[in-house]
Enzyme design. Structure first.
Site, PDB file in Angstrom:
ATOM      1  N   GLY A 194       0.876  -1.309   0.349  1.00 48.07           N
ATOM      2  CA  GLY A 194      -0.006  -0.019  -0.427  1.00 48.07           C
ATOM      3  C   GLY A 194       0.520   1.019  -0.157  1.00 48.07           C
ATOM      4  O   GLY A 194       1.712   1.236   0.751  1.00 48.07           O
ATOM      5  N   SER A 195       1.012   2.190  -1.006  1.00 48.35           N
ATOM      6  CA  SER A 195       1.649   3.350  -1.084  1.00 48.35           C
ATOM      7  C   SER A 195       0.744   4.822  -1.979  1.00 48.35           C
ATOM      8  O   SER A 195      -0.253   3.926  -2.545  1.00 48.35           O
ATOM      9  CB  SER A 195       3.215   2.771  -1.690  1.00 48.35           C
ATOM     10  OG  SER A 195       3.032   1.727  -2.538  1.00 48.35           O
TER      11      SER A 195
END
Length: 225
Positions: A194-195
């Protein structure tokens, strides 16, 4: 292409670590089985199912498709896989040296997390900043979160790419090093779990995406120089 298979290596590393941890926990449960055979019989299958589920998800998360860059001069490709949720102008003093255009891409846990070189050129700048781990859905995460800013030169322009860690993404793994000569679509980094990826473009660049567009790293055209 360069750095092929590194994402899969990272996946297997996590799987092996989880297997070791599972074996240790399993051993403790077997010891506990001396005083609770029923508890052990229930716990071992549950742990096995959890580990298999985690392993399958990890292999899926660290998938590493080969990019197929489109031909054409002056194209800036998306470095990340995800959804375009910000297009604006911003001051980026470290590499762009002032005001520039920004295209921001949010990567959910279901997106590919390998990043690709946006242009044919040289990686001339790298700056790692330690920070917080705000939810990457929040655009202010680009300012406050741990991040890695890479600067590329090519086709007479400067292109900046900032990889931003999120709540779950606690590690950015760079592949490319300062001074590397890269082709569009080459793998440059990996962000785990996640980013967000920000792309900084010259004010003269013509942006080819819109808010809400889904882009593919190393393939989708973000802009033309």
């Amino acid at each position: 292409m360069k750095h092929s298979g590194k994402a899969r290596q990272a996946a297997f590393k996590l799987i092996i670590i989880s297997l070791i941890a599972g074996c240790i926990l399993w051993g403790l449960i077997l010891i506990a089985s001396v005083i609770g055979t029923v508890l052990s019989a229930i716990a071992v299958p549950v742990l096995l199912v959890l580990w298999v589920t985690f392993s399958l998800f990890t292999l899926y998360f660290f998938r590493d498709p080969a990019a197929k860059p489109p031909p054409g001069p002056g194209l800036v490709l998306s470095p990340g896989h995800g959804k375009v949720d910000v297009i604006d102008r911003i001051a980026e003093p470290y590499f762009m040296g002032g005001e520039c255009q920004r295209v921001s891409i949010f990567l959910s846990v279901f997106d590919v997390h390998i990043q690709n070189a946006p242009i044919d050129g040289t990686l001339v700048f790298s700056k790692y900043s330690i920070g917080q781990f705000l939810n990457a859905l929040r655009t202010e995460s680009a300012t406050h979160n741990e991040n890695l800013l890479l600067g590329f030169t090519g086709a007479g322009a400067r292109i900046g790419v900032r990889m931003i860690a999120g709540v779950l993404a606690r590690r950015i793994v760079p592949f490319a090093q300062q001074g590397d000569l890269l082709a569009r679509g080459d793998r440059i980094s990996l962000i785990q779990f996640g980013s967000r990826v920000d792309v900084y473009l010259p004010l003269t660049a013509r942006i080819r995406v819109q808010l809400g567009d889904r882009v593919v790293g190393g393939e989708s055209i973000l802009a033309e120089l």
